[in-house]
Design a protein around this motif. Structure first.
Motif, mmCIF file in Angstrom:
data_model
loop_
_atom_site.group_PDB
_atom_site.id
_atom_site.type_symbol
_atom_site.label_atom_id
_atom_site.label_comp_id
_atom_site.label_asym_id
_atom_site.label_seq_id
_atom_site.Cartn_x
_atom_site.Cartn_y
_atom_site.Cartn_z
ATOM 1 N N MET A 131 32.128 36.333 41.968
ATOM 2 C CA MET A 131 33.376 35.924 42.642
ATOM 3 C C MET A 131 33.059 34.972 43.792
ATOM 4 O O MET A 131 33.775 33.995 44.027
ATOM 5 C CB MET A 131 34.094 37.158 43.172
ATOM 6 C CG MET A 131 35.444 37.326 42.558
ATOM 7 S SD MET A 131 36.408 38.465 43.503
ATOM 8 C CE MET A 131 37.722 37.432 44.043
ATOM 9 N N ILE B 41 34.021 52.575 42.085
ATOM 10 C CA ILE B 41 32.564 52.756 41.951
ATOM 11 C C ILE B 41 32.004 53.348 43.231
ATOM 12 O O ILE B 41 31.178 54.262 43.223
ATOM 13 C CB ILE B 41 31.912 51.395 41.638
ATOM 14 C CG1 ILE B 41 32.233 50.962 40.220
ATOM 15 C CG2 ILE B 41 30.412 51.469 41.832
ATOM 16 C CD1 ILE B 41 31.636 49.627 39.844
ATOM 17 N N GLY B 42 32.486 52.865 44.367
ATOM 18 C CA GLY B 42 31.959 53.371 45.638
ATOM 19 C C GLY B 42 32.214 54.850 45.793
ATOM 20 O O GLY B 42 31.317 55.628 46.125
ATOM 21 N N ILE B 43 33.458 55.262 45.486
ATOM 22 C CA ILE B 43 33.781 56.688 45.636
ATOM 23 C C ILE B 43 32.957 57.508 44.663
ATOM 24 O O ILE B 43 32.378 58.542 45.002
ATOM 25 C CB ILE B 43 35.304 56.892 45.428
ATOM 26 C CG1 ILE B 43 36.060 56.251 46.579
ATOM 27 C CG2 ILE B 43 35.641 58.352 45.290
ATOM 28 C CD1 ILE B 43 37.541 56.170 46.386
ATOM 29 N N ILE C 55 35.845 48.188 42.564
ATOM 30 C CA ILE C 55 34.710 48.388 43.468
ATOM 31 C C ILE C 55 34.896 49.653 44.281
ATOM 32 O O ILE C 55 33.973 50.444 44.486
ATOM 33 C CB ILE C 55 34.564 47.142 44.372
ATOM 34 C CG1 ILE C 55 34.084 45.965 43.542
ATOM 35 C CG2 ILE C 55 33.610 47.409 45.508
ATOM 36 C CD1 ILE C 55 33.869 44.704 44.324
ATOM 37 N N ALA C 56 36.155 49.895 44.702
ATOM 38 C CA ALA C 56 36.394 51.121 45.476
ATOM 39 C C ALA C 56 36.103 52.343 44.616
ATOM 40 O O ALA C 56 35.490 53.304 45.067
ATOM 41 C CB ALA C 56 37.841 51.139 45.959
ATOM 42 N N LEU D 98 39.903 43.973 40.965
ATOM 43 C CA LEU D 98 38.474 44.036 41.282
ATOM 44 C C LEU D 98 38.245 44.914 42.508
ATOM 45 O O LEU D 98 37.298 45.698 42.578
ATOM 46 C CB LEU D 98 37.956 42.625 41.537
ATOM 47 C CG LEU D 98 36.442 42.503 41.657
ATOM 48 C CD1 LEU D 98 35.776 42.918 40.376
ATOM 49 C CD2 LEU D 98 36.045 41.100 42.027
ATOM 50 N N ILE D 99 39.196 44.784 43.480
ATOM 51 C CA ILE D 99 39.039 45.612 44.690
ATOM 52 C C ILE D 99 39.064 47.088 44.304
ATOM 53 O O ILE D 99 38.205 47.875 44.724
ATOM 54 C CB ILE D 99 40.175 45.281 45.683
ATOM 55 C CG1 ILE D 99 40.050 43.843 46.169
ATOM 56 C CG2 ILE D 99 40.179 46.243 46.827
ATOM 57 C CD1 ILE D 99 41.103 43.467 47.183
ATOM 58 N N PHE D 100 40.016 47.456 43.433
ATOM 59 C CA PHE D 100 40.116 48.875 43.071
ATOM 60 C C PHE D 100 38.901 49.313 42.268
ATOM 61 O O PHE D 100 38.369 50.408 42.427
ATOM 62 C CB PHE D 100 41.402 49.106 42.276
ATOM 63 C CG PHE D 100 42.625 48.787 43.062
ATOM 64 C CD1 PHE D 100 43.529 47.846 42.608
ATOM 65 C CD2 PHE D 100 42.849 49.381 44.294
ATOM 66 C CE1 PHE D 100 44.645 47.541 43.356
ATOM 67 C CE2 PHE D 100 43.964 49.071 45.044
ATOM 68 C CZ PHE D 100 44.867 48.153 44.565
ATOM 69 N N MET E 3 45.483 38.137 41.576
ATOM 70 C CA MET E 3 45.005 37.773 40.244
ATOM 71 C C MET E 3 43.789 38.640 39.957
ATOM 72 O O MET E 3 43.681 39.206 38.885
ATOM 73 C CB MET E 3 44.739 36.272 40.279
ATOM 74 C CG MET E 3 43.455 35.759 39.733
ATOM 75 S SD MET E 3 42.106 36.075 40.822
ATOM 76 C CE MET E 3 42.115 34.695 41.888
ATOM 77 N N SER E 4 42.887 38.814 40.905
ATOM 78 C CA SER E 4 41.787 39.729 40.581
ATOM 79 C C SER E 4 41.825 40.871 41.573
ATOM 80 O O SER E 4 40.794 41.271 42.115
ATOM 81 C CB SER E 4 40.476 38.992 40.664
ATOM 82 O OG SER E 4 40.333 38.538 41.983
ATOM 83 N N VAL E 5 43.065 41.346 41.825
ATOM 84 C CA VAL E 5 43.207 42.434 42.780
ATOM 85 C C VAL E 5 42.563 43.691 42.225
ATOM 86 O O VAL E 5 42.014 44.510 42.958
ATOM 87 C CB VAL E 5 44.711 42.665 43.057
ATOM 88 C CG1 VAL E 5 44.904 43.803 44.029
ATOM 89 C CG2 VAL E 5 45.331 41.397 43.619
ATOM 90 N N VAL F 100 30.554 40.997 42.862
ATOM 91 C CA VAL F 100 30.904 40.224 44.057
ATOM 92 C C VAL F 100 30.263 38.848 43.971
ATOM 93 O O VAL F 100 30.874 37.845 44.340
ATOM 94 C CB VAL F 100 30.431 40.983 45.322
ATOM 95 C CG1 VAL F 100 30.553 40.111 46.549
ATOM 96 C CG2 VAL F 100 31.254 42.231 45.488
ATOM 97 N N VAL G 177 28.049 46.655 41.926
ATOM 98 C CA VAL G 177 29.089 46.028 42.754
ATOM 99 C C VAL G 177 28.650 44.632 43.157
ATOM 100 O O VAL G 177 29.435 43.694 43.162
ATOM 101 C CB VAL G 177 29.351 46.918 43.992
ATOM 102 C CG1 VAL G 177 30.191 46.197 44.993
ATOM 103 C CG2 VAL G 177 30.023 48.206 43.560
ATOM 104 N N LEU G 178 27.330 44.486 43.435
ATOM 105 C CA LEU G 178 26.840 43.168 43.850
ATOM 106 C C LEU G 178 27.035 42.142 42.737
ATOM 107 O O LEU G 178 27.416 41.000 42.995
ATOM 108 C CB LEU G 178 25.350 43.292 44.202
ATOM 109 C CG LEU G 178 24.799 42.279 45.210
ATOM 110 C CD1 LEU G 178 25.602 42.315 46.485
ATOM 111 C CD2 LEU G 178 23.349 42.562 45.489
#
Lengths: 128, 65
Positions: free
Chosen positions: B50, B12-14, B9-10, B5-7, B1-3, B47, B43-44
């Motif tokens: 959530m 932003i990290g990259i 954050i990734a 979000l993982i992408f 449902m909030s998958v 997170v 990112v914080l």
């Protein structure tokens, strides 16, 4: 089936976390936290169903409600403490993890105190 | 449902990692740390709300009031 989605999310999040591991540990850590959250929020509806079935069973056996709610509280505290401790252990902070677990244990003791008292009273009654 | 979000954050990290490298190479070290800080704060934010959602749901399920 749900298990495929859960496994897929876990693997993808692991890969992304490993990619970001060398440059940005902090963001890699947050990816692993979010992956844990997504999987848990995914499973939570099933958990709610199981808890409802257990509580109906407890009512049918007319078990005193305080015992069942204490068990639920203990499980909840244990789960959150374990979640936080595991996250901080992943980040390499073993000391913080053990402090979180200590806090969890103390809180579980506090929550289960009334049942302990009840047990002692029962034993006192039984003793001649 | 909030998958996604993982992408997010990734991504932003990259982005932050790449920007860091670019800024370091071009000699602007302090901007690099600024970019890192901004990335981590963004990112914080995601997170944290959530995590609060997780704690609310656990509270309702396990009656941890």
């Amino acid at each position: 089936m749900e298990i495929m989605q859960i496994a897929g999310i876990g693997i993808i999040a692991t890969i992304l976390a490993v990619i970001l591991k060398e440059q940005k540990q902090e963001i890699a850590l947050q990816i692993s936290i979010v992956a844990g959250l997504v999987i848990f929020l995914f499973v939570i509806t099933k958990l709610e169903y199981v808890v409802e079935v257990l509580s109906t069973l407890a009512d049918r056996v007319d078990l005193d409600f305080i015992y069942f709610s204490t068990i639920l509280k203990v499980i909840g505290i244990a789960y959150i403490a374990e979640f936080a401790a595991q996250v901080s252990r992943d980040a390499g902070e073993g000391a913080i993890a053990s402090k979180i677990e200590l806090g969890g244990k103390v809180l579980i003791m506090v929550v289960s105190m009334p049942i302990l008292m009840g047990l002692l009273d029962l034993i006192m009654k039984i003793m001649p | 449902m909030s998958v996604d979000l993982i992408f997010k954050i990734a991504g932003i990290g990259i982005l932050v990692a790449v920007l860091n490298q670019v800024l370091d190479r071009s000699g602007k070290g302090e901007y690099a740390t600024m970019v890192t800080l901004a990335g981590v704060v963004i990112v914080l934010m995601m997170v944290i709300n959530m995590i609060s959602k997780l704690f609310d749901s656990v509270k309702t399920i396990f009656q941890l009031y």
